[in-house]
Motif scaffolding. Structure first.
Motif, PDB file in Angstrom:
ATOM      1  N   SER A  95      -5.535  18.882  -7.196  1.00 13.44           N
ATOM      2  CA  SER A  95      -4.871  20.382  -8.544  1.00 13.44           C
ATOM      3  C   SER A  95      -3.753  20.567  -8.254  1.00 13.44           C
TER       4      SER A  95
ATOM      5  N   LYS B 113      -4.664  18.360 -19.811  1.00 13.00           N
ATOM      6  CA  LYS B 113      -4.586  16.069 -20.032  1.00 13.00           C
ATOM      7  C   LYS B 113      -5.778  17.136 -21.608  1.00 13.00           C
TER       8      LYS B 113
ATOM      9  N   LEU C 163      -3.536  25.980 -12.137  1.00 13.69           N
ATOM     10  CA  LEU C 163      -4.055  25.548 -13.012  1.00 13.69           C
ATOM     11  C   LEU C 163      -4.755  25.823 -14.343  1.00 13.69           C
TER      12      LEU C 163
ATOM     13  N   VAL D 162     -11.650  17.596 -10.198  1.00 13.57           N
ATOM     14  CA  VAL D 162     -10.038  18.517 -10.769  1.00 13.57           C
ATOM     15  C   VAL D 162      -9.930  17.823  -9.273  1.00 13.57           C
TER      16      VAL D 162
ATOM     17  N   ILE E 242      -8.158  21.245 -19.510  1.00 11.98           N
ATOM     18  CA  ILE E 242      -8.124  21.607 -18.080  1.00 11.98           C
ATOM     19  C   ILE E 242      -6.320  20.277 -17.327  1.00 11.98           C
ATOM     20  N   GLY E 243      -5.162  21.299 -17.347  1.00 10.13           N
ATOM     21  CA  GLY E 243      -4.144  21.052 -16.579  1.00 10.13           C
ATOM     22  C   GLY E 243      -3.491  20.180 -17.730  1.00 10.13           C
TER      23      GLY E 243
END
Length: 159
Positions: A134, A115, A138, A131, A112-113
């Motif tokens: 944000s 990471k 995203l 999150v 996610i994003g």
């Protein structure tokens, strides 16, 4: 006496040919690969569920919020082999929760994003990741690890 014997032999031969021809030319509704039990042969996953059943189970794990609820943002369902590569438009700076459920075998990797990847087992349970703050867009990527099969559902909700 030979005439009736020839007639009977000819009649029997014609009957046999007609019987064999009709048996060979009739269209069977049984698909190729069907075993003698009459049930179609399938190549199912070890959990013996088809994709539709796996998808239903994966979505059911996440359906704790209605799409009509103001906290609902978006959701999706994909084959594990296809993966998920979503770019979700969100309210910049807001807090969200991304939930994932996988049904099948093996594990998928959730990123996610940008990471660090989070492994998610395809065991029919859900995993969530918050999150905070944000971005406006995203990225969510879910990819199969080697040997993983099944269906993966995902959902984003505002917190």
């Amino acid at each position: 006496m030979t005439l009736p014997r020839k007639s009977m032999a000819a009649a029997a031969t014609l009957a046999l040919i007609s019987f064999l021809a009709s048996g060979c030319s009739s269209q069977s509704t049984t698909p190729p690969g069907t075993p003698s039990s009459g049930k179609p042969a399938t190549t199912s996953s070890p959990s013996s569920e088809d994709e539709e059943a796996q998808g239903s189970r994966a979505k059911a794990v996440l359906e704790t919020i209605s799409p009509d609820d103001p906290k609902f943002v978006e959701s999706g369902l994909e084959r594990v082999s296809d993966g998920v590569h979503a770019r979700s438009s969100l309210k910049k700076g807001a807090a969200y929760e991304v939930s994932v459920a996988c049904v099948g075998t093996g594990t998928v990797s959730l990123v996610i994003g940008g990471k660090a990847p989070q492994p998610i087992a395809c065991d029919g349970t859900s995993a969530s990741q918050r999150v905070q703050n944000s971005p406006a867009e995203l990225p969510i990527d879910i990819t199969a690890t080697p040997g993983a099969t099944g269906m993966v559902a995902w959902q984003i909700t505002a917190t």
